[in-house]
Design an enzyme around this catalytic site. Sequence first.
Site, mmCIF file in Angstrom:
data_model
loop_
_atom_site.group_PDB
_atom_site.id
_atom_site.type_symbol
_atom_site.label_atom_id
_atom_site.label_comp_id
_atom_site.label_asym_id
_atom_site.label_seq_id
_atom_site.Cartn_x
_atom_site.Cartn_y
_atom_site.Cartn_z
ATOM 1 N N ASN A 1 1.388 3.350 -2.933
ATOM 2 C CA ASN A 1 1.970 3.774 -4.216
ATOM 3 C C ASN A 1 1.470 5.163 -4.621
ATOM 4 O O ASN A 1 2.238 6.001 -5.097
ATOM 5 C CB ASN A 1 1.597 2.803 -5.337
ATOM 6 C CG ASN A 1 2.252 1.444 -5.181
ATOM 7 O OD1 ASN A 1 3.123 1.263 -4.337
ATOM 8 N ND2 ASN A 1 1.820 0.486 -5.989
ATOM 9 N N HIS A 50 2.804 3.298 -9.071
ATOM 10 C CA HIS A 50 2.661 1.858 -9.304
ATOM 11 C C HIS A 50 3.919 1.284 -9.965
ATOM 12 O O HIS A 50 4.328 0.169 -9.666
ATOM 13 C CB HIS A 50 1.420 1.564 -10.154
ATOM 14 C CG HIS A 50 0.134 1.921 -9.463
ATOM 15 N ND1 HIS A 50 -0.100 1.629 -8.132
ATOM 16 C CD2 HIS A 50 -0.987 2.560 -9.893
ATOM 17 C CE1 HIS A 50 -1.304 2.062 -7.783
ATOM 18 N NE2 HIS A 50 -1.858 2.639 -8.833
ATOM 19 N N ASP A 85 0.823 -1.206 0.000
ATOM 20 C CA ASP A 85 0.000 0.000 0.000
ATOM 21 C C ASP A 85 0.863 1.266 0.000
ATOM 22 O O ASP A 85 1.948 1.277 0.560
ATOM 23 C CB ASP A 85 -0.917 -0.018 1.233
ATOM 24 C CG ASP A 85 -2.127 0.882 1.048
ATOM 25 O OD1 ASP A 85 -2.338 1.403 -0.062
ATOM 26 O OD2 ASP A 85 -2.862 1.077 2.035
ATOM 27 N N SER A 124 -7.047 -5.915 -5.591
ATOM 28 C CA SER A 124 -8.137 -6.501 -4.809
ATOM 29 C C SER A 124 -9.448 -6.457 -5.591
ATOM 30 O O SER A 124 -9.584 -5.700 -6.565
ATOM 31 C CB SER A 124 -8.300 -5.740 -3.490
ATOM 32 O OG SER A 124 -8.918 -4.486 -3.726
ATOM 33 N N GLU A 160 -11.929 -5.070 -4.622
ATOM 34 C CA GLU A 160 -12.436 -3.703 -4.430
ATOM 35 C C GLU A 160 -11.765 -2.700 -5.376
ATOM 36 O O GLU A 160 -12.315 -1.630 -5.657
ATOM 37 C CB GLU A 160 -12.222 -3.251 -2.974
ATOM 38 C CG GLU A 160 -13.131 -3.943 -1.959
ATOM 39 C CD GLU A 160 -12.787 -5.420 -1.707
ATOM 40 O OE1 GLU A 160 -11.597 -5.795 -1.835
ATOM 41 O OE2 GLU A 160 -13.707 -6.205 -1.424
ATOM 42 N N ARG A 187 -0.261 8.846 -10.343
ATOM 43 C CA ARG A 187 -0.376 7.584 -9.592
ATOM 44 C C ARG A 187 0.342 6.434 -10.288
ATOM 45 O O ARG A 187 0.947 5.585 -9.643
ATOM 46 C CB ARG A 187 -1.864 7.211 -9.399
ATOM 47 C CG ARG A 187 -2.634 8.176 -8.504
ATOM 48 C CD ARG A 187 -4.071 7.698 -8.298
ATOM 49 N NE ARG A 187 -4.112 6.412 -7.630
ATOM 50 C CZ ARG A 187 -3.996 6.243 -6.305
ATOM 51 N NH1 ARG A 187 -3.872 7.275 -5.507
ATOM 52 N NH2 ARG A 187 -4.030 5.039 -5.789
ATOM 53 N N LEU A 201 11.543 -20.037 -4.178
ATOM 54 C CA LEU A 201 10.611 -19.092 -3.548
ATOM 55 C C LEU A 201 9.254 -19.231 -4.235
ATOM 56 O O LEU A 201 9.180 -19.238 -5.462
ATOM 57 C CB LEU A 201 11.115 -17.651 -3.725
ATOM 58 C CG LEU A 201 10.153 -16.545 -3.277
ATOM 59 C CD1 LEU A 201 10.060 -16.479 -1.754
ATOM 60 C CD2 LEU A 201 10.588 -15.183 -3.825
ATOM 61 N N GLU A 233 1.110 -12.853 12.609
ATOM 62 C CA GLU A 233 1.592 -11.647 13.273
ATOM 63 C C GLU A 233 1.503 -10.499 12.263
ATOM 64 O O GLU A 233 1.864 -10.659 11.102
ATOM 65 C CB GLU A 233 3.052 -11.827 13.720
ATOM 66 C CG GLU A 233 3.230 -12.906 14.774
ATOM 67 C CD GLU A 233 2.584 -12.527 16.115
ATOM 68 O OE1 GLU A 233 2.561 -11.320 16.452
ATOM 69 O OE2 GLU A 233 2.090 -13.441 16.808
#
Length: 223
Positions: free
Chosen positions: A4, A19, A2, A47, A49, A15, A113, A185
């Site tokens: 960017n 990104h 979060d 997301s 949203e 914007r 990974l 956590e």
Amino acid sequence: MDGNGRWARSRGLPRQAGHRAGTENLRRIIKACSEMGIKILTVYAFSTENWGRSMKEIKGLMSILERVIDQELDELHANEVQLRHIGVLDGLSETLKEKVQAAVELTKNNERLILCLAWNYGGRQEIVHAVRSIVAGGGRPEEIDEAMVESHLFTAGLPDPDLVVRTSGEMRVSNFLIWQAAYAEYYVTPTYWPSFGPDELEKAVEAYSKRDRRFGLVADASD
Ligand code: IPE
Ligand code: MG
């Protein structure tokens, strides 16, 4: 990932520049994770949203994903990164869908990974999807348990996350891995994502290593 947009605005940039800078940072973080021995990295990139953003921004984000696959997939593969996708591919262009699927297929046996890309992902959507697939498979109420739900999530086969990092200072979960992170956590930093470099990642892991994870139990069971 979060911040960017705020990173860009604080520099007087559009914007999309934020990104792009965020994408550059992701490259650094993937490398750092590999070097630190982190086995699974899940990034929340788009997301369910986020469809509410402007068409211009949505197109910009989709074009970044496409460019990353076009330009970085060979290197990720060479570095033994396994790409996974969580979320649904509905709503993406046919070309992009195919590129994501091909990237997942190409890298599926890599083990250094696991890079799990949450794209068109929402935790609630994921649970609804799991319930639907259980019902469609004829699951009877008495046989539905946590293990069965888990095996129908997009993350089936992956362990729960140990640490969830949120950048840019927001104290929200924002529909991210809401089932899987039940005992994760959390670590929140005010740093915007494009500036969250490997040094900050190390700080987060260091903080995590000092946490006392009890999973609902007590620290001292002798009493
Ligand atoms: C996160 O940065 C990236 C995506 C959601 C794709 P934001 O775009 O949410 O940045 P802010 O929150 O506006 O700073
Ligand atoms: Mg944001």
